[in-house]
Design a protein around this motif. Structure first.
Motif, PDB file in Angstrom:
ATOM      1  N   VAL A  95       0.837  -1.202   0.000  1.00 12.07           N
ATOM      2  CA  VAL A  95       0.000   0.000   0.000  1.00 12.07           C
ATOM      3  C   VAL A  95       0.874   1.256   0.000  1.00 12.07           C
ATOM      4  N   PRO A  96       0.550   2.213  -0.863  1.00 13.42           N
ATOM      5  CA  PRO A  96       1.160   3.534  -0.731  1.00 13.42           C
ATOM      6  C   PRO A  96       0.578   4.233   0.496  1.00 13.42           C
ATOM      7  N   SER A  97       1.455   4.767   1.326  1.00 16.64           N
ATOM      8  CA  SER A  97       1.029   5.582   2.454  1.00 16.64           C
ATOM      9  C   SER A  97       1.515   7.000   2.198  1.00 16.64           C
ATOM     10  N   SER A  98       1.731   7.763   3.250  1.00 19.84           N
ATOM     11  CA  SER A  98       2.115   9.165   3.094  1.00 19.84           C
ATOM     12  C   SER A  98       3.062   9.560   4.211  1.00 19.84           C
ATOM     13  N   ILE A  99       3.958  10.490   3.904  1.00 18.19           N
ATOM     14  CA  ILE A  99       4.833  10.996   4.962  1.00 18.19           C
ATOM     15  C   ILE A  99       4.073  11.909   5.922  1.00 18.19           C
ATOM     16  N   ASP A 100       2.769  12.098   5.689  1.00 16.53           N
ATOM     17  CA  ASP A 100       1.996  12.882   6.662  1.00 16.53           C
ATOM     18  C   ASP A 100       1.695  12.075   7.927  1.00 16.53           C
ATOM     19  N   VAL A 101       2.091  10.793   7.978  1.00 14.59           N
ATOM     20  CA  VAL A 101       1.879  10.013   9.208  1.00 14.59           C
ATOM     21  C   VAL A 101       2.837  10.444  10.311  1.00 14.59           C
ATOM     22  N   TYR A 102       3.914  11.131   9.954  1.00 15.24           N
ATOM     23  CA  TYR A 102       4.913  11.497  10.959  1.00 15.24           C
ATOM     24  C   TYR A 102       4.419  12.647  11.843  1.00 15.24           C
ATOM     25  N   ARG A 103       4.896  12.614  13.079  1.00 16.23           N
ATOM     26  CA  ARG A 103       4.538  13.681  14.021  1.00 16.23           C
ATOM     27  C   ARG A 103       4.976  15.041  13.507  1.00 16.23           C
ATOM     28  N   ALA A 104       6.043  15.070  12.726  1.00 13.90           N
ATOM     29  CA  ALA A 104       6.530  16.334  12.169  1.00 13.90           C
ATOM     30  C   ALA A 104       5.444  17.046  11.375  1.00 13.90           C
ATOM     31  N   PHE A 105       4.578  16.269  10.703  1.00 12.70           N
ATOM     32  CA  PHE A 105       3.473  16.874   9.958  1.00 12.70           C
ATOM     33  C   PHE A 105       2.544  17.623  10.914  1.00 12.70           C
ATOM     34  N   GLY A 106       2.257  17.022  12.058  1.00 11.45           N
ATOM     35  CA  GLY A 106       1.431  17.689  13.057  1.00 11.45           C
ATOM     36  C   GLY A 106       2.106  18.903  13.654  1.00 11.45           C
ATOM     37  N   ARG A 107       3.415  18.821  13.866  1.00 11.55           N
ATOM     38  CA  ARG A 107       4.147  19.978  14.372  1.00 11.55           C
ATOM     39  C   ARG A 107       4.108  21.116  13.352  1.00 11.55           C
ATOM     40  N   LEU A 108       4.262  20.767  12.092  1.00 11.24           N
ATOM     41  CA  LEU A 108       4.220  21.754  11.017  1.00 11.24           C
ATOM     42  C   LEU A 108       2.884  22.488  10.998  1.00 11.24           C
ATOM     43  N   HIS A 109       1.791  21.734  11.162  1.00  8.04           N
ATOM     44  CA  HIS A 109       0.452  22.315  11.095  1.00  8.04           C
ATOM     45  C   HIS A 109      -0.113  22.683  12.468  1.00  8.04           C
ATOM     46  N   ARG A 110       0.722  22.603  13.494  1.00  8.71           N
ATOM     47  CA  ARG A 110       0.391  23.028  14.857  1.00  8.71           C
ATOM     48  C   ARG A 110      -0.735  22.201  15.486  1.00  8.71           C
ATOM     49  N   THR A 111      -0.880  20.948  15.059  1.00  6.47           N
ATOM     50  CA  THR A 111      -1.857  20.059  15.687  1.00  6.47           C
ATOM     51  C   THR A 111      -1.210  19.138  16.717  1.00  6.47           C
ATOM     52  N   GLU A 112       0.112  19.086  16.728  1.00  7.87           N
ATOM     53  CA  GLU A 112       0.856  18.283  17.703  1.00  7.87           C
ATOM     54  C   GLU A 112       1.773  19.226  18.477  1.00  7.87           C
ATOM     55  N   PRO A 113       1.632  19.298  19.798  1.00 12.24           N
ATOM     56  CA  PRO A 113       2.457  20.227  20.571  1.00 12.24           C
ATOM     57  C   PRO A 113       3.912  19.752  20.649  1.00 12.24           C
ATOM     58  N   GLY A 114       4.795  20.706  20.891  1.00 14.95           N
ATOM     59  CA  GLY A 114       6.193  20.356  21.083  1.00 14.95           C
ATOM     60  C   GLY A 114       7.108  21.072  20.119  1.00 14.95           C
ATOM     61  N   LEU A 115       8.408  20.905  20.367  1.00 14.65           N
ATOM     62  CA  LEU A 115       9.420  21.509  19.503  1.00 14.65           C
ATOM     63  C   LEU A 115       9.508  20.743  18.186  1.00 14.65           C
ATOM     64  N   PRO A 116      10.075  21.363  17.150  1.00 10.28           N
ATOM     65  CA  PRO A 116      10.212  20.660  15.872  1.00 10.28           C
ATOM     66  C   PRO A 116      10.988  19.362  16.010  1.00 10.28           C
ATOM     67  N   ASP A 117      10.550  18.340  15.301  1.00 14.47           N
ATOM     68  CA  ASP A 117      11.274  17.075  15.272  1.00 14.47           C
ATOM     69  C   ASP A 117      12.488  17.213  14.359  1.00 14.47           C
ATOM     70  N   PRO A 118      13.596  16.545  14.705  1.00 13.39           N
ATOM     71  CA  PRO A 118      14.778  16.604  13.841  1.00 13.39           C
ATOM     72  C   PRO A 118      14.534  15.869  12.529  1.00 13.39           C
ATOM     73  N   VAL A 119      15.154  16.362  11.480  1.00 14.91           N
ATOM     74  CA  VAL A 119      15.055  15.746  10.154  1.00 14.91           C
ATOM     75  C   VAL A 119      16.466  15.462   9.643  1.00 14.91           C
ATOM     76  N   PRO A 120      16.615  14.522   8.688  1.00 16.01           N
ATOM     77  CA  PRO A 120      15.556  13.804   7.990  1.00 16.01           C
ATOM     78  C   PRO A 120      14.913  12.729   8.863  1.00 16.01           C
ATOM     79  N   LEU A 121      13.650  12.416   8.557  1.00 18.73           N
ATOM     80  CA  LEU A 121      12.867  11.473   9.333  1.00 18.73           C
ATOM     81  C   LEU A 121      13.119  10.047   8.835  1.00 18.73           C
ATOM     82  N   LEU A 122      13.598   9.201   9.727  1.00 15.58           N
ATOM     83  CA  LEU A 122      13.717   7.782   9.417  1.00 15.58           C
ATOM     84  C   LEU A 122      12.355   7.114   9.538  1.00 15.58           C
TER      85      LEU A 122
END
Length: 328
Positions: A95-122
């Motif tokens: 199945v194709p999924s999406s990199i929007d599953v990562y918490r970083a996506f929520g941090r980007l859109h301010r739906t997940e609290p906290g400091l930015p996650d380090p990248v690149p995302l494994l």
């Protein structure tokens, strides 16, 4: 090897089908018949609705595909039905999924609290705890859970980036301004520095072909994206190059931008994935350059402009006031 592709008539799908055929695999396409992609005649077709897979069980049993690629599993219910129907019929599901599953996506859109996650995302980077911005109608975390946790039927997940190419409108906000003869494009200076993983549609399709045809991909998750994750400034420049635009991109602090160019985004959170696993394990490489992919997108968009209902984001009068102030 015989591969069944569910969906597969729009955007990425036809590239996947052609890629499989070029490597000598048999391909059957399951779709509603509403969109007939220009595919080679040796593709077998089964017509039906993705939401009623079980009604085609006898046809799937006769087909006995070695691998099933489900291009359109979007919800938990989709994935549960997929695994239930094909358990005992096929050897693996991709199945194709999406990199929007990562918490970083929520941090980007301010739906997940906290400091930015380090990248690149494994692939083992933290995932979102909140629902997708699309709600339960599109939640790839749930699709991944169902496919990877099945006790018998092996699954493979390929996390896709923002995919661009002929058939997609991602460059449109910039391209419209360029084709409208705008000599300047205004860009938030924070957004200009922001980095985002993207994928040429042909490269992404190639990754899905590799994942479907390599036994090593069983029970695995793979990020896929173009090798270089450009800044937004670089992305806009690339569109300008593909479009033949000779204007200038002006970066400004947010307080100097007109209101319609403000976005509720935390630009400190880059959204970049590591693609080392699929490159090392499956031998994936980019097969087409970003410039070629953007050129294809530009050509297609010019021939198929979107039906614009939201014209407010193209408020050229407000943009001209800022530009006139800057240029005197």
């Amino acid at each position: 090897m015989h591969i069944l592709v569910i969906g597969g008539t729009l955007f990425t799908g036809p590239h996947v089908v052609r890629g499989l055929l070029e490597q000598g695999y048999r391909v059957t396409l399951f779709h509603r018949g509403q969109t007939h992609a220009n595919l080679p005649p040796q593709v077998t077709r089964i017509f039906g609705d993705r939401t009623n897979l079980a009604t085609h069980l006898s046809a799937f049993i006769r087909l006995a595909p070695d691998v099933v690629i489900d291009m359109i599993a979007l919800t938990r219910q989709d994935a549960q039905g997929l695994m239930h129907v094909f358990n005992g019929i096929t050897g693996r599901v991709v199945v194709p999924s999406s990199i929007d599953v990562y918490r970083a996506f929520g941090r980007l859109h301010r739906t997940e609290p906290g400091l930015p996650d380090p990248v690149p995302l494994l692939e083992d980077a933290p995932l979102r705890e909140q629902l997708s911005l699309h709600g339960e109608e599109y939640e790839k975390r749930w699709v991944e859970d169902e496919v990877l946790s099945h006790p018998v039927l092996p699954g493979t997940v390929v996390r896709l980036p923002a995919v661009y190419g002929a058939g997609d409108y991602r460059p449109w906000d910039y391209l419209k301004r360029m084709d409208d003869g705008r000599p300047y494009i205004l860009l938030d200076e924070r957004k200009a520095r922001w980095r985002f993983s993207r994928g040429n549609v042909k490269n992404v399709a190639h990754a899905l072909v590799l994942a479907a045809t390599n036994e090593r991909a069983k029970h695995s998750i793979y990020n896929v994206a173009d090798e270089h994750a450009p800044t937004q400034y670089e992305w806009a420049q690339l569109i300008g190059q593909a479009a033949g635009w000779s204007g200038q991109i002006i970066t400004l602090p947010p307080e100097q931008l007109p209101q319609h160019l403000h976005e509720h985004i935390d630009w400190q959170q880059d959204w970049v994935v590591d693609t080392g696993r699929i490159r090392q394990e499956l031998g994936y490489t980019d097969i087409e350059s970003p410039l070629d992919g953007v050129r294809a997108a530009v050509t297609w968009q010019r021939a198929n402009p979107p039906d614009l209902s939201d014209t407010a984001r193209f408020n050229y009068g407000a943009e001209d006031e800022i530009i006139n102030r800057l240029t005197g």
